[in-house]
Write a protein that holds these residues in place. Structure first.
Motif, PDB file in Angstrom:
ATOM      1  N   PHE A  83      20.221  -9.197  -9.732  1.00 30.93           N
ATOM      2  CA  PHE A  83      21.434 -10.014  -9.677  1.00 30.93           C
ATOM      3  C   PHE A  83      22.591  -9.364  -8.939  1.00 30.93           C
ATOM      4  CE2 PHE A  83      19.563 -12.228 -13.445  1.00 30.93           C
ATOM      5  CZ  PHE A  83      19.384 -13.426 -12.791  1.00 30.93           C
ATOM      6  N   GLY A  84      22.436  -8.110  -8.558  1.00 32.48           N
ATOM      7  CA  GLY A  84      23.574  -7.592  -7.817  1.00 32.48           C
ATOM      8  C   GLY A  84      23.488  -6.139  -7.470  1.00 32.48           C
ATOM      9  N   SER A  85      24.174  -5.768  -6.405  1.00 33.59           N
ATOM     10  CA  SER A  85      24.278  -4.388  -5.929  1.00 33.59           C
ATOM     11  C   SER A  85      24.728  -4.447  -4.483  1.00 33.59           C
ATOM     12  CB  SER A  85      22.938  -3.666  -5.980  1.00 33.59           C
ATOM     13  OG  SER A  85      22.044  -4.314  -5.095  1.00 33.59           O
ATOM     14  N   HIS A  86      25.330  -3.375  -4.021  1.00 33.21           N
ATOM     15  CA  HIS A  86      25.615  -3.271  -2.587  1.00 33.21           C
ATOM     16  C   HIS A  86      24.294  -3.219  -1.830  1.00 33.21           C
ATOM     17  CE1 HIS A  86      27.035  -2.018   1.250  1.00 33.21           C
ATOM     18  NE2 HIS A  86      26.416  -0.869   1.168  1.00 33.21           N
ATOM     19  N   LEU A  87      23.371  -2.411  -2.372  1.00 32.01           N
ATOM     20  CA  LEU A  87      22.034  -2.336  -1.784  1.00 32.01           C
ATOM     21  C   LEU A  87      20.996  -2.204  -2.892  1.00 32.01           C
ATOM     22  CD1 LEU A  87      20.096  -1.872   0.719  1.00 32.01           C
ATOM     23  CD2 LEU A  87      20.422   0.560   0.288  1.00 32.01           C
ATOM     24  N   THR A  88      19.996  -3.050  -2.840  1.00 32.51           N
ATOM     25  CA  THR A  88      18.854  -2.908  -3.742  1.00 32.51           C
ATOM     26  C   THR A  88      17.611  -2.736  -2.910  1.00 32.51           C
ATOM     27  OG1 THR A  88      19.724  -4.232  -5.570  1.00 32.51           O
ATOM     28  CG2 THR A  88      17.346  -4.123  -5.377  1.00 32.51           C
ATOM     29  N   LYS A  89      16.834  -1.737  -3.268  1.00 36.65           N
ATOM     30  CA  LYS A  89      15.507  -1.630  -2.675  1.00 36.65           C
ATOM     31  C   LYS A  89      14.541  -1.655  -3.846  1.00 36.65           C
ATOM     32  CE  LYS A  89      12.904   1.374   0.485  1.00 36.65           C
ATOM     33  NZ  LYS A  89      12.262   0.317   1.277  1.00 36.65           N
ATOM     34  N   ALA A  90      13.793  -2.733  -3.956  1.00 36.31           N
ATOM     35  CA  ALA A  90      12.950  -2.901  -5.139  1.00 36.31           C
ATOM     36  C   ALA A  90      11.509  -3.167  -4.722  1.00 36.31           C
ATOM     37  CB  ALA A  90      13.471  -4.042  -5.993  1.00 36.31           C
ATOM     38  N   GLU A  91      10.593  -2.450  -5.366  1.00 39.39           N
ATOM     39  CA  GLU A  91       9.170  -2.679  -5.100  1.00 39.39           C
ATOM     40  C   GLU A  91       8.450  -2.916  -6.417  1.00 39.39           C
ATOM     41  OE1 GLU A  91       7.353   0.525  -2.838  1.00 39.39           O
ATOM     42  OE2 GLU A  91       9.236   0.844  -1.763  1.00 39.39           O
ATOM     43  N   THR A  92       7.592  -3.914  -6.418  1.00 40.52           N
ATOM     44  CA  THR A  92       6.763  -4.170  -7.597  1.00 40.52           C
ATOM     45  C   THR A  92       5.325  -4.283  -7.109  1.00 40.52           C
ATOM     46  OG1 THR A  92       8.575  -5.384  -8.614  1.00 40.52           O
ATOM     47  CG2 THR A  92       6.384  -5.712  -9.552  1.00 40.52           C
ATOM     48  N   ILE A  93       4.500  -3.350  -7.549  1.00 33.39           N
ATOM     49  CA  ILE A  93       3.145  -3.269  -7.013  1.00 33.39           C
ATOM     50  C   ILE A  93       2.131  -3.320  -8.154  1.00 33.39           C
ATOM     51  CG2 ILE A  93       1.538  -1.809  -5.692  1.00 33.39           C
ATOM     52  CD1 ILE A  93       4.400  -0.560  -4.649  1.00 33.39           C
ATOM     53  N   SER A  94       1.129  -4.164  -7.988  1.00 36.01           N
ATOM     54  CA  SER A  94       0.103  -4.262  -9.028  1.00 36.01           C
ATOM     55  C   SER A  94      -1.250  -3.950  -8.412  1.00 36.01           C
ATOM     56  CB  SER A  94       0.071  -5.665  -9.617  1.00 36.01           C
ATOM     57  OG  SER A  94       1.373  -6.079  -9.936  1.00 36.01           O
ATOM     58  N   GLU A  95      -1.915  -2.980  -8.961  1.00 36.97           N
ATOM     59  CA  GLU A  95      -3.260  -2.652  -8.490  1.00 36.97           C
ATOM     60  C   GLU A  95      -4.266  -3.222  -9.476  1.00 36.97           C
ATOM     61  OE1 GLU A  95      -3.580   1.542  -7.930  1.00 36.97           O
ATOM     62  OE2 GLU A  95      -2.413   1.493  -6.066  1.00 36.97           O
ATOM     63  N   LEU A  96      -5.043  -4.177  -9.001  1.00 34.36           N
ATOM     64  CA  LEU A  96      -6.042  -4.808  -9.871  1.00 34.36           C
ATOM     65  C   LEU A  96      -7.333  -4.023  -9.693  1.00 34.36           C
ATOM     66  CD1 LEU A  96      -5.032  -8.459  -8.914  1.00 34.36           C
ATOM     67  CD2 LEU A  96      -4.195  -7.074 -10.833  1.00 34.36           C
ATOM     68  N   ASN A  97      -7.570  -3.113 -10.636  1.00 32.45           N
ATOM     69  CA  ASN A  97      -8.595  -2.099 -10.419  1.00 32.45           C
ATOM     70  C   ASN A  97      -9.914  -2.353 -11.135  1.00 32.45           C
ATOM     71  OD1 ASN A  97      -7.063  -0.566  -8.634  1.00 32.45           O
ATOM     72  ND2 ASN A  97      -6.005   0.471 -10.318  1.00 32.45           N
TER      73      ASN A  97
END
Lengths: 247, 396
Positions: free
Chosen positions: B224-238
């Motif tokens: 919802f907010g920030s000057h800069l957001t770097k977001a990663e969401t990674i799912s490994e289906l193993n």
């Protein structure tokens, strides 16, 4: 002065003149039918009364209870007590009917309605229109059939309780059962709160259920003839052609 | 671009902060710090598309040290049936999980994080434990710097919902978070991540899950907010039958900039991924959204879906959605789509004709637009809170 008064209204869109001097007066408690062939300007008139921003008013005025509302925004007009039932109601995804209507009721009355009280009101009006209770939790008009959309418009009318309502082809896109329910709904609302109605229609069918006090014929942006309910029958028999030549 | 002036950071800084930690961890921090010095700052530029322009963050070493010495304020609710401890309470327990999914040398931010993380939370849901009330983690980040590490271990047949809420009273903060989630057979985890910082904050956020046989991870990411957001969401289906549900919303206003990446990597047969990301951008905010579904050759009979929708509320807002599919196996089903739209003027008139002001009508659209994601969380309190945040952002 009439509750809703339209004086010498000239309206254009993208340089094309659509309404060419419309005069109309509607009071609370009256039912006016507005008939006319396709493209005569019926929907334009309904949009302009409600304050649609895409139309340009070249000349003339709209008064609501003596107040000049020609320049007012749609939401201000709604809060004064005008209502428009759309010919093609829009779908708004993610917004449930119940939540939306509660927001609208609060806006209209400039106060916060109690949640339980509102639920009671909504249930009661939905029952009046033989609508399944599940509708309250569906997204506004999304995936509704033609008849369901029109019923939903009348539901909004019933809940918002305006002074003057414009019903743009509430009969089109509905089957015979829905038409009966819609008409009965309109009659009940009229009886309960004595609203004034401008009923825009293409056909005579709905006028068998909702009896107009006056009928106006709009052709090519002008009201060419006004009369009582018998005028609608005349049109049904002879068509608009007779009047077109008169226009 | 420098972004962070790093000259004053050295082993001495680590010594001052973390001298009482076990040797393996100290060593890990030292390695991470030298990697941090070595690695280049990434450019926030993507092909020919929009460029994010974060301001440089002025790192004051004294302020850095003093804020890292002060752990953030965390409130945790409903932890009765599970194990929730800080790293400090049992480093040995954490050791085998740390850095297994997100490596310290992946990029400059992961190395920075691994060198300096100061808030560690270890969560274990024991085998066969179903937790009905969601685990609530409320974080108030009132330090200028915060590096949070979260490790979640879901043992077989466990089930939980975790809701993390992070906000800050401070204007300019630098926040980094890494979450590693290990989900064993037939376990089911929902992780909702709500980030509501103001438009001066820097937020770096990586979450990664190892999803095992017949288990599920459901992400609900709210930026919802920030000057800069770097977001990663990674799912490994193993493992066979692993499943990821990846939901996300972002809402930018003023000059906020988001760089968001979600991915599902199918490494086993009959795995399933579904991504739905919905973003709203107002004023001069910008977002780059990349979604990747990778189906490897070892993942026949898998399904992958991704959809990303963006609603632009201003002519000056920019978005670049980049949906990607990488498919190395022919026996799969995979679709993707992206839409960018504005609020339909006719629909706006429709709502206004019912008495809603233009602002109220827009609010209804935005809330409605987000609803398919907000609806994923059934807790009424959380839903109401999200709606409140959305309303506040709209009033900016």
């Amino acid at each position: 002065m009439a509750d809703l008064e339209i004086k010498n209204l000239h309206v254009s869109m993208e340089g094309k003149e659509i309404l060419k001097g419309v005069n109309l007066e509607i009071n609370k408690g009256e039912i006016h039918a507005l008939m006319g062939p396709n493209g005569s300007g019926k929907t334009t008139l309904s949009f302009v009364i409600m304050g649609h921003p895409s139309y340009k008013i070249e000349k003339g005025n709209i008064f609501f209870r003596g107040k000049d509302i020609t320049e007012m925004k749609a939401d201000e007009r709604a809060r004064l007590g005008l209502f428009l039932s759309f010919q093609y109601p829009h779908e708004v995804s993610g917004v449930t009917m119940a939540n939306f209507l509660r927001t609208a009721v609060n806006a209209r009355n400039n106060s916060k309605v109690n949640v339980l009280e509102f639920k009671k009101l909504l249930d009661e009006k939905m029952e009046m229109l033989s609508m399944d209770k599940g509708f309250a939790f569906r997204y506004l008009n999304e995936g509704f059939s033609g008849g369901e959309k029109k019923k939903a418009e009348i539901l909004q009318l019933a809940v918002l309780n305006p002074e003057i309502a414009i019903l743009d082809e509430s009969d089109s896109g509905t089957d015979v059962d829905s038409l009966k329910i819609i008409s009965e709904g309109i009659n009940k609302i009229k009886k309960e709160s004595d609203i004034g109605i401008l009923l825009i229609t293409h056909y005579n069918r709905i006028l068998q259920y909702v009896k107009p006090d006056k009928v106006h014929i709009l052709i090519d942006g002008r009201i060419v003839k006004s009369g009582d309910a018998s005028l609608a029958h005349e049109i049904e028999e002879k068509g608009y052609k007779v009047l077109k030549s008169a226009a | 671009m420098e972004l962070i002036n790093e000259n004053e950071l050295n082993n001495e800084t680590l010594n001052v902060l973390y001298s009482d930690e076990p040797n393996w961890l100290k060593e890990h921090r030292t390695n991470s710090l030298s990697m941090f010095k070595e690695l280049q700052m990434p450019e926030f530029k993507y092909g020919l598309s929009i460029i994010l322009n974060p301001r440089d963050f002025n790192l004051d070493i004294n302020e850095f040290i003093s804020s890292l010495k002060q752990p953030i304020d965390i409130e945790i609710k409903n932890k009765e049936k599970i194990e929730v401890i800080s790293f400090k309470e049992n480093y040995g327990k954490v050791k085998e999980y740390l850095n297994r999914l997100v490596k310290y040398n992946e990029n400059k931010f992961t190395s920075f994080h691994n060198a300096f993380f100061n808030n560690g939370l270890f969560i274990r849901i024991p085998e066969n434990t179903e937790v009905n009330l969601p685990l609530i983690i409320n974080k108030k980040i009132n330090q200028k710097y915060s590096f949070e590490y979260v490790v979640i271990v879901a043992e077989p047949f466990s089930k939980i919902k975790i809701i993390e809420n992070a906000s800050s009273e401070l204007k300019e903060i630098f926040r980094s978070k890494i979450v590693e989630v290990f989900i064993d057979q037939s376990a089911k985890i929902t992780y909702m991540d709500i980030q509501d910082f103001n438009d001066k904050a820097y937020s770096f956020n990586i979450k990664k899950a190892d999803v095992k046989r017949d288990s599920e991870i459901k992400w609900i990411d709210c930026v919802f907010g920030s000057h800069l957001t770097k977001a990663e969401t990674i799912s490994e289906l193993n493992a066979e039958g692993a499943n990821v549900q990846n939901f996300g919303v972002f809402f930018g206003n003023s000059n906020e900039q988001f760089d968001i990446f979600t991915s599902a990597i199918h490494n086993a047969p009959r795995t399933f991924s579904n991504m739905l990301i919905k973003g709203v951008l107002d004023n001069k905010s910008k977002a780059v959204y990349q979604g990747l579904i990778h189906i490897t050759k070892d993942a026949p009979f898998s399904n992958g879906y991704q959809k990303e929708d963006t609603l632009l509320l201003s002519e000056n807002a920019e978005v670049d959605p980049i949906p990607k599919l990488l498919i190395d196996n022919n026996n799969v089903r995979c679709t993707h789509g992206a839409t960018i739209g504005e609020i339909d003027k006719e629909k706006l008139f429709y709502l206004m004709s019912r008495g809603l002001s233009e602002k109220q009508a827009k609010e209804e659209f935005v809330k409605g637009f987000f609803n398919p994601v907000v609806d994923q969380i059934k807790e009424e309190k959380i839903q109401d809170n999200l709606k409140k945040i959305i309303e506040e952002k709209l009033r900016l």
